[in-house]
Design an enzyme around this catalytic site. Structure first.
Site, PDB file in Angstrom:
ATOM      1  N   ASP A  60       0.784  -1.037   0.115  1.00  0.00           N
ATOM      2  CA  ASP A  60       0.209   0.009  -0.071  1.00  0.00           C
ATOM      3  C   ASP A  60       0.787   1.205  -0.043  1.00  0.00           C
ATOM      4  OD1 ASP A  60      -1.676   2.260   0.634  1.00  0.00           O
ATOM      5  OD2 ASP A  60      -2.887   1.058   2.220  1.00  0.00           O
ATOM      6  N   VAL A  61       0.891   2.104  -1.207  1.00  0.00           N
ATOM      7  CA  VAL A  61       1.841   2.979  -1.344  1.00  0.00           C
ATOM      8  C   VAL A  61       1.566   4.255  -0.492  1.00  0.00           C
ATOM      9  CG1 VAL A  61       2.484   2.458  -3.681  1.00  0.00           C
ATOM     10  CG2 VAL A  61       0.488   4.111  -3.245  1.00  0.00           C
ATOM     11  N   ASN A  87       2.811   4.458 -10.539  1.00  0.00           N
ATOM     12  CA  ASN A  87       1.727   4.603 -11.414  1.00  0.00           C
ATOM     13  C   ASN A  87       0.369   4.298 -10.706  1.00  0.00           C
ATOM     14  OD1 ASN A  87      -0.327   3.823 -13.781  1.00  0.00           O
ATOM     15  ND2 ASN A  87      -0.164   1.964 -12.791  1.00  0.00           N
ATOM     16  N   TYR A 154      -8.313  15.324  -7.600  1.00  0.00           N
ATOM     17  CA  TYR A 154      -7.487  14.474  -8.435  1.00  0.00           C
ATOM     18  C   TYR A 154      -6.453  15.417  -9.411  1.00  0.00           C
ATOM     19  CZ  TYR A 154      -6.348  11.198 -12.075  1.00  0.00           C
ATOM     20  OH  TYR A 154      -5.783  10.387 -13.333  1.00  0.00           O
ATOM     21  N   LYS A 158      -2.484  15.419  -9.095  1.00  0.00           N
ATOM     22  CA  LYS A 158      -1.492  15.393 -10.182  1.00  0.00           C
ATOM     23  C   LYS A 158      -0.517  16.209 -10.670  1.00  0.00           C
ATOM     24  CE  LYS A 158      -2.678  11.028 -10.968  1.00  0.00           C
ATOM     25  NZ  LYS A 158      -1.973   9.696 -11.120  1.00  0.00           N
TER      26      LYS A 158
HETATM   27  P1  NAP Z   1      -6.634   1.435 -12.641  1.00  0.00           P
HETATM   28  O1  NAP Z   1      -6.975   0.491 -13.673  1.00  0.00           O
HETATM   29  O2  NAP Z   1      -7.680   1.648 -11.573  1.00  0.00           O
HETATM   30  O3  NAP Z   1      -5.292   1.147 -11.781  1.00  0.00           O
HETATM   31  C1  NAP Z   1      -5.004   1.858 -10.694  1.00  0.00           C
HETATM   32  C2  NAP Z   1      -3.750   0.918  -9.697  1.00  0.00           C
HETATM   33  O4  NAP Z   1      -3.634   1.670  -8.624  1.00  0.00           O
HETATM   34  C3  NAP Z   1      -4.494  -0.250  -9.421  1.00  0.00           C
HETATM   35  O5  NAP Z   1      -3.841  -1.422  -9.999  1.00  0.00           O
HETATM   36  C4  NAP Z   1      -4.559  -0.466  -7.833  1.00  0.00           C
HETATM   37  O6  NAP Z   1      -4.350  -1.732  -7.333  1.00  0.00           O
HETATM   38  C5  NAP Z   1      -3.577   0.809  -7.873  1.00  0.00           C
HETATM   39  N1  NAP Z   1      -3.551   1.221  -6.269  1.00  0.00           N
HETATM   40  C6  NAP Z   1      -4.611   1.970  -5.943  1.00  0.00           C
HETATM   41  N2  NAP Z   1      -4.309   2.483  -4.675  1.00  0.00           N
HETATM   42  C7  NAP Z   1      -3.055   1.895  -4.195  1.00  0.00           C
HETATM   43  C8  NAP Z   1      -2.576   1.960  -3.100  1.00  0.00           C
HETATM   44  N3  NAP Z   1      -2.969   2.508  -2.065  1.00  0.00           N
HETATM   45  N4  NAP Z   1      -1.409   1.385  -3.125  1.00  0.00           N
HETATM   46  C9  NAP Z   1      -0.947   0.779  -4.049  1.00  0.00           C
HETATM   47  N5  NAP Z   1      -1.576   0.516  -5.150  1.00  0.00           N
HETATM   48  C10 NAP Z   1      -2.743   1.099  -5.267  1.00  0.00           C
HETATM   49  O7  NAP Z   1      -6.183   2.837 -13.169  1.00  0.00           O
HETATM   50  P2  NAP Z   1      -5.462   3.197 -14.571  1.00  0.00           P
HETATM   51  O8  NAP Z   1      -6.567   3.908 -15.564  1.00  0.00           O
HETATM   52  O9  NAP Z   1      -4.528   2.027 -15.244  1.00  0.00           O
HETATM   53  O10 NAP Z   1      -4.525   4.498 -14.172  1.00  0.00           O
HETATM   54  C11 NAP Z   1      -3.272   4.148 -13.749  1.00  0.00           C
HETATM   55  C12 NAP Z   1      -2.627   5.689 -13.390  1.00  0.00           C
HETATM   56  O11 NAP Z   1      -2.812   6.368 -14.622  1.00  0.00           O
HETATM   57  C13 NAP Z   1      -3.431   6.262 -12.262  1.00  0.00           C
HETATM   58  O12 NAP Z   1      -2.512   7.001 -11.656  1.00  0.00           O
HETATM   59  C14 NAP Z   1      -4.142   7.260 -12.972  1.00  0.00           C
HETATM   60  O13 NAP Z   1      -4.431   8.311 -12.186  1.00  0.00           O
HETATM   61  C15 NAP Z   1      -3.296   7.741 -14.243  1.00  0.00           C
HETATM   62  N6  NAP Z   1      -4.245   8.209 -15.143  1.00  0.00           N
HETATM   63  C16 NAP Z   1      -5.216   7.320 -15.902  1.00  0.00           C
HETATM   64  C17 NAP Z   1      -6.003   8.025 -16.961  1.00  0.00           C
HETATM   65  C18 NAP Z   1      -6.988   7.249 -17.559  1.00  0.00           C
HETATM   66  O14 NAP Z   1      -7.921   7.611 -18.374  1.00  0.00           O
HETATM   67  N7  NAP Z   1      -7.334   5.747 -17.228  1.00  0.00           N
HETATM   68  C19 NAP Z   1      -5.655   9.210 -17.392  1.00  0.00           C
HETATM   69  C20 NAP Z   1      -4.688   9.997 -16.779  1.00  0.00           C
HETATM   70  C21 NAP Z   1      -3.934   9.402 -15.917  1.00  0.00           C
HETATM   71  P3  NAP Z   1      -4.950  -2.163  -5.846  1.00  0.00           P
HETATM   72  O15 NAP Z   1      -6.384  -1.803  -5.896  1.00  0.00           O
HETATM   73  O16 NAP Z   1      -4.655  -3.606  -5.974  1.00  0.00           O
HETATM   74  O17 NAP Z   1      -4.232  -1.601  -5.005  1.00  0.00           O
END
Ligand code: NAP
Length: 249
Positions: A60-61, A87, A154, A158
């Site tokens: 847990d980060v 990430n 958010y 970011k």
């Molecule tokens: P996602 O599928 O929801 O993945 C997010 C990951 O973060 C999950 O694997 C989750 O794993 C992990 N996480 C959340 N809280 C955590 C914690 N406290 N400790 C460790 N791990 C944690 O989201 P995604 O769309 O791939 O996004 C990945 C990154 O890209 C994020 O930082 C997001 O803000 C950024 N981003 C996404 C988008 C988009 O449109 N998708 C756009 C811009 C930026 P667990 O639940 O197992 O912990």
């Protein structure tokens, strides 16, 4: 094989962008270690990548001791840490500022900003005594680059990642650690869906919302992360690279 023999840690490695990035590093010869809280999702993602090329660590980060343990486990099990992709992130506390629950605000900042700080703190501590490395943080175009109503928590988290990245890069380039960020726009994961929205409805919305007319494929984010982590970008330091189909152009 750009990352042959390299050990790569990816937080949020079982999620959409993290998983695509893990596959991309593994295809280039790296051993990838996926970190997150959900052991079932991590185990499945590791299996998908293939035996001997991937591993997981439950972490847990937001928790300093867990973040420290995460780095220690990777280095202890695999003999090093060469690349880290911070990430892990959440999109929550959505709504006008006056209506944001203070606990929800804290929770978003804890994962998205403090989580990146804590991850980097321990990754850098390891890398600077073991020959250096590269770090890529995942910010967002809804941060330093773009403006959207209802996204204060958010966006603030970011934008924080973006400036944290640039400052950390200055602090540690002399230690042989190169730090950059990517700022994706809406990407093909559930995070870019509005509540109750289908992928088809999102595709229609994105035709006009994004100049390129579509969301990013997760592989398009992954390839940029790989470039920033690789020896083909050695003079790129403290950069925050936007990948958003022109949304913030
Ligand atoms: P996602 O599928 O929801 O993945 C997010 C990951 O973060 C999950 O694997 C989750 O794993 C992990 N996480 C959340 N809280 C955590 C914690 N406290 N400790 C460790 N791990 C944690 O989201 P995604 O769309 O791939 O996004 C990945 C990154 O890209 C994020 O930082 C997001 O803000 C950024 N981003 C996404 C988008 C988009 O449109 N998708 C756009 C811009 C930026 P667990 O639940 O197992 O912990």
């Amino acid at each position: 094989m750009m990352f042959d023999g390299k050990i790569v840690l990816i937080t949020g490695g079982a999620g959409g962008i993290g998983r695509a990035t893990a596959h991309a590093f593994a295809r280039e010869g790296a051993t990838v270690v996926l970190a997150g809280r959900d052991v079932t999702a991590l185990t499945e993602a590791v299996k998908e990548i293939g035996p001997g090329r991937a591993d997981h660590v439950v972490a847990d980060v937001t928790d300093p001791s867990s973040a420290a343990q995460m780095v220690e486990t990777v280095a202890g099990r695999h003999g090093g840490l060469h690349v880290a992709v911070n990430n892990a992130g959440v999109l929550d506390a959505v709504g006008p500022v006056a209506d944001i629950d203070t606990g929800a605000w804290d929770a978003v900042l804890a994962v998205n900003l403090t989580g990146v700080f804590l991850s980097m703190k321990y990754e850098i501590a390891h890398m600077r005594t073991h020959g250096g490395g590269t770090i890529v943080n995942v910010a967002s175009n809804i941060g330093a680059h773009n403006r959207r109503p209802g996204m204060a928590a958010y966006a603030a988290s970011k934008a924080g990642v973006s400036i944290l990245t640039r400052t950390a890069a200055l602090d540690h380039i002399a230690d042989g650690i190169r730090i950059n960020a990517v700022s994706p726009g809406a990407s093909d994961t559930p995070m870019s869906l509005l509540p109750g929205e289908s992928e088809t409805d999102r595709a229609v919305r994105m035709r006009t919302a994004i100049p390129a007319g579509r969301v990013a494929d997760t592989s398009e984010v992954a390839s940029t992360v790989l470039w920033l982590a690789s020896d083909t970008s050695t003079h790129v330091v403290g950069h925050d690279l936007v990948i958003d189909g022109g949304a913030a152009a």
